[in-house]
Design a protein around this motif. Sequence first.
Motif, PDB file in Angstrom:
ATOM      1  N   VAL A  62       0.856  -1.184   0.000  1.00 35.18           N
ATOM      2  CA  VAL A  62       0.000   0.000   0.000  1.00 35.18           C
ATOM      3  C   VAL A  62       0.894   1.237   0.000  1.00 35.18           C
ATOM      4  N   GLU A  63       0.411   2.272  -0.659  1.00 34.37           N
ATOM      5  CA  GLU A  63       1.135   3.551  -0.672  1.00 34.37           C
ATOM      6  C   GLU A  63       0.159   4.655  -0.261  1.00 34.37           C
ATOM      7  N   ILE A  64       0.596   5.520   0.632  1.00 36.09           N
ATOM      8  CA  ILE A  64      -0.269   6.645   1.047  1.00 36.09           C
ATOM      9  C   ILE A  64       0.254   7.932   0.405  1.00 36.09           C
ATOM     10  N   GLY A  65      -0.624   8.625  -0.312  1.00 34.12           N
ATOM     11  CA  GLY A  65      -0.250   9.904  -0.932  1.00 34.12           C
ATOM     12  C   GLY A  65       0.557   9.690  -2.192  1.00 34.12           C
ATOM     13  N   SER A  66      -0.048   8.998  -3.158  1.00 32.69           N
ATOM     14  CA  SER A  66       0.706   8.536  -4.340  1.00 32.69           C
ATOM     15  C   SER A  66       0.909   9.616  -5.393  1.00 32.69           C
ATOM     16  N   GLY A  67       0.348  10.811  -5.185  1.00 30.94           N
ATOM     17  CA  GLY A  67       0.583  11.905  -6.127  1.00 30.94           C
ATOM     18  C   GLY A  67       0.102  11.531  -7.522  1.00 30.94           C
ATOM     19  N   SER A  68       0.923  11.802  -8.540  1.00 32.64           N
ATOM     20  CA  SER A  68       0.530  11.488  -9.922  1.00 32.64           C
ATOM     21  C   SER A  68       0.957  10.083 -10.339  1.00 32.64           C
ATOM     22  N   GLY A  69       1.388   9.277  -9.375  1.00 31.21           N
ATOM     23  CA  GLY A  69       1.502   7.838  -9.607  1.00 31.21           C
ATOM     24  C   GLY A  69       2.831   7.291 -10.108  1.00 31.21           C
ATOM     25  N   ASN A  70       3.835   8.148 -10.293  1.00 34.73           N
ATOM     26  CA  ASN A  70       5.080   7.632 -10.887  1.00 34.73           C
ATOM     27  C   ASN A  70       5.723   6.520 -10.069  1.00 34.73           C
ATOM     28  N   ILE A  85      -1.724  -1.010  -3.949  1.00 34.92           N
ATOM     29  CA  ILE A  85      -2.913  -0.157  -3.758  1.00 34.92           C
ATOM     30  C   ILE A  85      -2.424   1.216  -3.340  1.00 34.92           C
ATOM     31  N   ALA A  86      -2.728   2.231  -4.149  1.00 34.47           N
ATOM     32  CA  ALA A  86      -2.204   3.576  -3.903  1.00 34.47           C
ATOM     33  C   ALA A  86      -3.331   4.514  -3.501  1.00 34.47           C
ATOM     34  N   LEU A  87      -3.146   5.177  -2.355  1.00 34.59           N
ATOM     35  CA  LEU A  87      -4.162   6.104  -1.858  1.00 34.59           C
ATOM     36  C   LEU A  87      -3.780   7.530  -2.220  1.00 34.59           C
ATOM     37  N   GLU A  88      -4.734   8.258  -2.781  1.00 39.62           N
ATOM     38  CA  GLU A  88      -4.495   9.662  -3.111  1.00 39.62           C
ATOM     39  C   GLU A  88      -5.820  10.406  -2.967  1.00 39.62           C
ATOM     40  N   LEU A  89      -5.747  11.695  -2.637  1.00 38.03           N
ATOM     41  CA  LEU A  89      -6.962  12.474  -2.419  1.00 38.03           C
ATOM     42  C   LEU A  89      -7.301  13.365  -3.610  1.00 38.03           C
TER      43      LEU A  89
END
Length: 233
Positions: A62-70, A85-89
Amino acid sequence: MIKLDENDDFWKHFFKNPKKAYNPYMYRLKEFPEYIMYDNEIMDSYKGRWNEYFKNDNPIYVEIGSGSGNFALGMCEKYRDRNHIALELRFKRLHSSARKSKKLNLSNVLFIRRFGEELTEFLGECEISGLYINFPDPWEGNEKNRIIQENLFSSLDKVLKIGGKLFFKTDHDKYYEDVLQLSGNLENYKLVYHTSDLHNSEKAEDNVLTEFEQLFLNKFQKNINYIEIEKIK
Ligand SMILES: C[S@@+](CC[C@H](N)C(=O)[O-])C[C@H]1O[C@@H](n2cnc3c(N)ncnc32)[C@H](O)[C@@H]1O
């Protein structure tokens, strides 16, 4: 901005009350159903069975705050036998992440619009093998709002496997020092690696760059701090 359509209650996924206008990227999340999930109920229904979602038995990170996904995309290309699983707001960043994932035809990544503080709501017991937090907001002057604090480890007590790790990168030297100090007070965790100069360390070769990291390197030549904390019991 797209004007509010009274018959459209899509906004309810994201806000308590309606707004006069919405960021168009909010609606555009619908363009990539295979890469973006925004319905909390659906996410929560996968609690403890994310492997069914990915249709394999591979470990889940899991990643928290994945930004634009790079970073997520780089990791998914590098480690095909892992699910991410990447979390972004932010809507635009989620949309951009999904667009790039589709271009790469990835099948081991999912972006979800979810707060990092809510891990235990949609992840089951010992369900994940690792958590990545890259360049989170340091909340200078309001440090109690930081994502990495004791509460996060209470969540990891539940959702992270024993032997699993938290991986943390930051340009913010004080955040780095504070997390080092915090790690010394955690009964169930052990600091296993830290450096204040990731790009000149033995971990440099394996490092996958994030957007912020790329920016810091190109523009400011700033040293990047890096920490690995392992769950030991
Ligand atoms: C400084 S940016 C770093 C983005 C990316 N990790 C990178 O290194 O390029 C922090 C990101 O975390 C997201 N974010 C902030 N608070 C969050 C939270 N509580 N849960 C999930 N994402 C969050 C922001 O929207 C933003 O995109």
